[in-house]
Write a protein that holds these residues in place. Structure first.
Motif, PDB file in Angstrom:
ATOM      1  N   ALA A  10       0.841  -1.299  -0.037  1.00 11.62           N
ATOM      2  CA  ALA A  10       0.157   0.149   0.040  1.00 11.62           C
ATOM      3  C   ALA A  10       0.944   1.201  -0.021  1.00 11.62           C
ATOM      4  CB  ALA A  10      -1.007  -0.130   1.251  1.00 11.62           C
ATOM      5  N   ALA A  11       1.978   1.233   0.494  1.00  8.33           N
ATOM      6  CA  ALA A  11       2.826   2.514   0.509  1.00  8.33           C
ATOM      7  C   ALA A  11       4.430   2.088   0.436  1.00  8.33           C
ATOM      8  CB  ALA A  11       2.879   3.047   2.017  1.00  8.33           C
ATOM      9  N   PRO A  12       4.692   1.596  -0.750  1.00 12.65           N
ATOM     10  CA  PRO A  12       5.605   1.212  -1.328  1.00 12.65           C
ATOM     11  C   PRO A  12       7.190   2.220  -0.872  1.00 12.65           C
ATOM     12  CG  PRO A  12       4.491   1.225  -3.021  1.00 12.65           C
ATOM     13  CD  PRO A  12       3.969   1.913  -1.913  1.00 12.65           C
ATOM     14  N   ASP A  13       8.113   1.446  -0.529  1.00 13.26           N
ATOM     15  CA  ASP A  13       9.518   1.958  -0.244  1.00 13.26           C
ATOM     16  C   ASP A  13       9.299   2.983   1.072  1.00 13.26           C
ATOM     17  OD1 ASP A  13      11.437   1.402  -2.073  1.00 13.26           O
ATOM     18  OD2 ASP A  13      10.201   2.432  -3.553  1.00 13.26           O
ATOM     19  N   THR A  14       8.292   2.708   2.018  1.00 12.88           N
ATOM     20  CA  THR A  14       8.005   3.529   3.198  1.00 12.88           C
ATOM     21  C   THR A  14       8.502   2.762   4.587  1.00 12.88           C
ATOM     22  OG1 THR A  14       5.903   3.085   3.473  1.00 12.88           O
ATOM     23  CG2 THR A  14       6.312   5.096   2.276  1.00 12.88           C
ATOM     24  N   ILE A  15       8.665   1.283   4.474  1.00 14.23           N
ATOM     25  CA  ILE A  15       8.762   0.553   5.638  1.00 14.23           C
ATOM     26  C   ILE A  15      10.171   0.159   5.623  1.00 14.23           C
ATOM     27  CG2 ILE A  15       8.264  -1.483   6.823  1.00 14.23           C
ATOM     28  CD1 ILE A  15       5.463  -1.449   5.659  1.00 14.23           C
ATOM     29  N   PRO A  16      11.046   0.804   6.532  1.00 13.57           N
ATOM     30  CA  PRO A  16      12.537   0.259   6.456  1.00 13.57           C
ATOM     31  C   PRO A  16      12.819  -1.086   6.835  1.00 13.57           C
ATOM     32  CG  PRO A  16      11.946   1.789   8.535  1.00 13.57           C
ATOM     33  CD  PRO A  16      10.769   1.879   7.578  1.00 13.57           C
ATOM     34  N   ALA A  17      13.549  -1.771   6.020  1.00 13.24           N
ATOM     35  CA  ALA A  17      13.937  -3.107   6.461  1.00 13.24           C
ATOM     36  C   ALA A  17      15.320  -3.499   6.611  1.00 13.24           C
ATOM     37  CB  ALA A  17      13.216  -4.120   5.440  1.00 13.24           C
ATOM     38  N   ALA A  18      15.867  -3.761   7.552  1.00 13.23           N
ATOM     39  CA  ALA A  18      17.403  -4.125   7.842  1.00 13.23           C
ATOM     40  C   ALA A  18      17.679  -5.431   7.295  1.00 13.23           C
ATOM     41  CB  ALA A  18      17.631  -3.418   9.216  1.00 13.23           C
ATOM     42  N   ALA A  19      19.015  -5.482   6.847  1.00 10.26           N
ATOM     43  CA  ALA A  19      19.786  -6.795   6.696  1.00 10.26           C
ATOM     44  C   ALA A  19      21.001  -6.295   6.597  1.00 10.26           C
ATOM     45  CB  ALA A  19      19.344  -7.527   5.144  1.00 10.26           C
ATOM     46  N   SER A  20      21.868  -7.513   6.722  1.00 15.97           N
ATOM     47  CA  SER A  20      23.456  -7.189   6.625  1.00 15.97           C
ATOM     48  C   SER A  20      23.602  -6.662   4.963  1.00 15.97           C
ATOM     49  CB  SER A  20      23.902  -8.438   7.109  1.00 15.97           C
ATOM     50  OG  SER A  20      23.607  -9.537   6.203  1.00 15.97           O
ATOM     51  N   VAL A  44      17.444  -0.959   4.266  1.00 17.28           N
ATOM     52  CA  VAL A  44      18.439  -0.273   5.044  1.00 17.28           C
ATOM     53  C   VAL A  44      19.682  -1.238   5.058  1.00 17.28           C
ATOM     54  CG1 VAL A  44      19.272   1.169   6.895  1.00 17.28           C
ATOM     55  CG2 VAL A  44      16.686   1.091   5.973  1.00 17.28           C
ATOM     56  N   PRO A  45      21.075  -1.246   4.585  1.00 17.91           N
ATOM     57  CA  PRO A  45      21.819  -2.193   4.658  1.00 17.91           C
ATOM     58  C   PRO A  45      22.692  -1.841   5.944  1.00 17.91           C
ATOM     59  CG  PRO A  45      22.606  -0.406   3.068  1.00 17.91           C
ATOM     60  CD  PRO A  45      21.227  -0.345   3.345  1.00 17.91           C
ATOM     61  N   TYR A  46      23.148  -2.774   6.782  1.00 22.94           N
ATOM     62  CA  TYR A  46      23.903  -2.655   7.975  1.00 22.94           C
ATOM     63  C   TYR A  46      25.359  -3.428   7.816  1.00 22.94           C
ATOM     64  CZ  TYR A  46      20.550   0.001  10.562  1.00 22.94           C
ATOM     65  OH  TYR A  46      19.656   0.800  10.891  1.00 22.94           O
ATOM     66  N   GLN A  47      26.412  -3.161   8.403  1.00 20.90           N
ATOM     67  CA  GLN A  47      27.707  -3.813   8.428  1.00 20.90           C
ATOM     68  C   GLN A  47      27.446  -5.131   9.149  1.00 20.90           C
ATOM     69  OE1 GLN A  47      30.805  -1.012   9.076  1.00 20.90           O
ATOM     70  NE2 GLN A  47      30.732  -0.402   7.193  1.00 20.90           N
ATOM     71  N   GLN A  62      11.724  -1.183  10.761  1.00 25.80           N
ATOM     72  CA  GLN A  62      10.518  -2.080  11.372  1.00 25.80           C
ATOM     73  C   GLN A  62      10.820  -3.428  11.024  1.00 25.80           C
ATOM     74  OE1 GLN A  62       8.053   1.032   9.482  1.00 25.80           O
ATOM     75  NE2 GLN A  62       6.733   1.039  11.355  1.00 25.80           N
ATOM     76  N   LEU A  63      11.655  -3.818   9.986  1.00 26.16           N
ATOM     77  CA  LEU A  63      11.718  -5.107   9.916  1.00 26.16           C
ATOM     78  C   LEU A  63      13.332  -5.444   9.626  1.00 26.16           C
ATOM     79  CD1 LEU A  63      10.567  -7.954   8.698  1.00 26.16           C
ATOM     80  CD2 LEU A  63      10.689  -6.777   6.348  1.00 26.16           C
ATOM     81  N   VAL A  64      13.716  -6.896  10.178  1.00 23.66           N
ATOM     82  CA  VAL A  64      15.003  -7.021  10.098  1.00 23.66           C
ATOM     83  C   VAL A  64      14.925  -8.580   9.350  1.00 23.66           C
ATOM     84  CG1 VAL A  64      15.057  -7.881  12.394  1.00 23.66           C
ATOM     85  CG2 VAL A  64      17.391  -7.513  11.157  1.00 23.66           C
ATOM     86  N   ILE A  65      15.658  -8.857   8.473  1.00 25.08           N
ATOM     87  CA  ILE A  65      16.055 -10.145   7.883  1.00 25.08           C
ATOM     88  C   ILE A  65      17.145 -10.898   8.539  1.00 25.08           C
ATOM     89  CG2 ILE A  65      15.963 -11.527   5.736  1.00 25.08           C
ATOM     90  CD1 ILE A  65      13.454 -10.026   5.692  1.00 25.08           C
ATOM     91  N   GLY A  66      17.019 -12.060   9.119  1.00 26.78           N
ATOM     92  CA  GLY A  66      18.147 -12.831   9.343  1.00 26.78           C
ATOM     93  C   GLY A  66      17.999 -14.081   9.784  1.00 26.78           C
ATOM     94  N   SER A  67      19.129 -14.709  10.283  1.00 24.94           N
ATOM     95  CA  SER A  67      18.731 -16.169  10.405  1.00 24.94           C
ATOM     96  C   SER A  67      18.337 -16.395  11.743  1.00 24.94           C
ATOM     97  CB  SER A  67      20.340 -17.094  10.332  1.00 24.94           C
ATOM     98  OG  SER A  67      21.012 -16.704  11.389  1.00 24.94           O
ATOM     99  N   LEU A  68      17.508 -17.599  11.975  1.00 18.73           N
ATOM    100  CA  LEU A  68      16.969 -17.832  13.106  1.00 18.73           C
ATOM    101  C   LEU A  68      18.081 -18.180  14.215  1.00 18.73           C
ATOM    102  CD1 LEU A  68      14.393 -18.407  14.862  1.00 18.73           C
ATOM    103  CD2 LEU A  68      14.718 -21.072  14.109  1.00 18.73           C
TER     104      LEU A  68
END
Length: 199
Positions: A10-20, A44-47, A62-68
């Motif tokens: 509904a609102a593309p590119d507005t929800i910040p999502a982190a990943a390495s 949003v890339p992180y080191q 608001q979201l982070v992708i990572g391994s369990l």
């Protein structure tokens, strides 16, 4: 998971999502999630995974992708809320069941699951004696109850691959990662021009 995907659509590119960082397995998983659901997050890339998860805990994203394995302590401690697994299987942490996103969104199966391997390497120039001593030490360590209990408790699978077998696994991973980045539109160089075969 569905409400998150619906909000991102509904609102593309507005929800910040982190990943390495860009090109990491977690970035690939985010791209696959976007392509498989038609959602669009603000990447949003992180080191590394630790700073990415810290950003989620602190509310920077608001979201982070990572391994369990990486997220488990934060989920167990109530700092992160697990939404879905991108592995093709649900998972359990204590009395919590984390659903499988591929069941909810079958279109994700075109891109997922992706997996990674973590290994230890020694210089090719090292003598066979050095390689044999290290191989024996790792074989003993992997067979120990301490390492097996740690792996089980942290959601890791110990493969125990070494030598040519491990090299083949990492060559396959290179191929999968390179071509997935290309297929998801995140790479600018065709892997074929680099001599990386299609998986």
């Amino acid at each position: 998971m569905r409400s998150l995907v619906d909000a991102a659509k509904a609102a593309p590119d507005t929800i910040p999502a982190a990943a390495s960082g860009s090109g990491s397995i977690h970035h690939l998983n985010l791209l696959a999630l976007e392509n498989g659901t038609d959602a669009k997050f603000r990447f949003v890339p992180y080191q590394g995974s630790a700073p990415a998860m810290e950003a989620a805990v602190n509310g920077e994203v608001q979201l982070v992708i990572g391994s369990l394995a990486e997220q488990f302590p934060l989920i167990d401690g109530g700092k992160l809320k697990p939404l879905a697994m991108l592995s093709g299987q649900e998972a359990s942490i204590g009395d919590k069941t984390i659903p499988d996103a591929l069941s909810e969104y079958p279109s994700l199966k075109q891109y997922l699951p992706l997996s990674q391997s973590i290994g230890f390497a020694v210089a090719n120039s090292a003598s066979d004696d050095v390689k044999n001593v290290l191989s024996e030490a790792f074989t003993q360590a992997m067979a120990s109850d301490t390492v097996r209990e740690w792996a089980d408790g942290n959601h890791y699978v110990i493969s125990g691959q070494m030598g040519d077998e491990a090299s083949k696994t990492f060559a396959k991973l290179e191929s999968v990662f390179a071509w997935t980045l290309w297929d998801l539109g995140a790479a600018t160089v065709d892997p074929e021009t680099l001599g990386i075969p299609k998986p």
